[in-house]
Design a protein around this motif. Structure first.
Motif, PDB file in Angstrom:
ATOM      1  N   THR A   5     -16.223 -20.596  23.317  1.00  0.00           N
ATOM      2  CA  THR A   5     -15.021 -20.399  24.132  1.00  0.00           C
ATOM      3  C   THR A   5     -14.116 -21.617  24.191  1.00  0.00           C
ATOM      4  O   THR A   5     -12.978 -21.511  24.614  1.00  0.00           O
ATOM      5  N   ASN A   6     -14.630 -22.776  23.830  1.00  0.00           N
ATOM      6  CA  ASN A   6     -13.891 -24.033  23.952  1.00  0.00           C
ATOM      7  C   ASN A   6     -13.487 -24.330  25.392  1.00  0.00           C
ATOM      8  O   ASN A   6     -12.535 -25.055  25.623  1.00  0.00           O
ATOM      9  N   HIS A  44      -3.765 -21.269  25.447  1.00  0.00           N
ATOM     10  CA  HIS A  44      -4.725 -20.170  25.321  1.00  0.00           C
ATOM     11  C   HIS A  44      -4.236 -19.213  24.241  1.00  0.00           C
ATOM     12  O   HIS A  44      -3.027 -19.005  24.089  1.00  0.00           O
ATOM     13  N   LYS A 105      -9.853 -12.646  25.987  1.00  0.00           N
ATOM     14  CA  LYS A 105     -10.934 -13.618  25.903  1.00  0.00           C
ATOM     15  C   LYS A 105     -10.409 -14.998  26.306  1.00  0.00           C
ATOM     16  O   LYS A 105      -9.411 -15.468  25.779  1.00  0.00           O
ATOM     17  N   ASP A 107     -10.129 -18.918  26.385  1.00  0.00           N
ATOM     18  CA  ASP A 107     -10.393 -20.079  25.551  1.00  0.00           C
ATOM     19  C   ASP A 107      -9.582 -21.244  26.098  1.00  0.00           C
ATOM     20  O   ASP A 107      -8.791 -21.079  27.022  1.00  0.00           O
TER      21      ASP A 107
END
Length: 114
Positions: A5-6, A44, A105, A107
């Motif tokens: 996911t960083n 993101h 998602k 990130d």
């Protein structure tokens, strides 16, 4: 940083963060900033960051914009996917915000330092 996911590890943060709810494609967190604490420049891929100010005044800087967004108590500000941004207190005093991230998602792609 997590490979999947960083997302920023707690040990790498200098600001207060409490996750209120985490779902498959949405997250809600409470953030607290004081002094020079900040979320560093990042962007993101899929999600929009929606900030709601609860206390103080928040500053959201968007890369390439000449003016910062100042978010006062009761106000909202959205940062759409792909925009490099940085978040802090506007005046160094305590600032608390609710951050809603979604839909997609989560990130955290680090940006430049300036």
């Amino acid at each position: 940083m997590s490979d999947t996911t960083n997302l920023v590890k707690p040990s790498e943060r200098n600001y207060g963060l409490e996750h209120v709810a985490i779902g498959v494609d949405v997250r809600v967190s409470a953030q607290t900033f004081e002094g020079d604490q900040c979320v560093p420049w990042h962007r993101h891929t899929e999600i929009t960051d929606t900030f709601f100010c609860l206390e103080g005044v928040g500053r959201i800087q968007i890369k390439g914009r000449s003016e910062d967004a100042l978010v006062a108590v009761g106000e909202r500000f959205d940062v759409t996917p792909g925009l490099e941004h940085r978040v802090s207190s506007a005046d160094g005093k305590r600032c608390r915000m609710i951050l809603v991230q979604g839909v997609g998602k989560a990130d955290f792609i680090r940006g430049s330092q300036s």
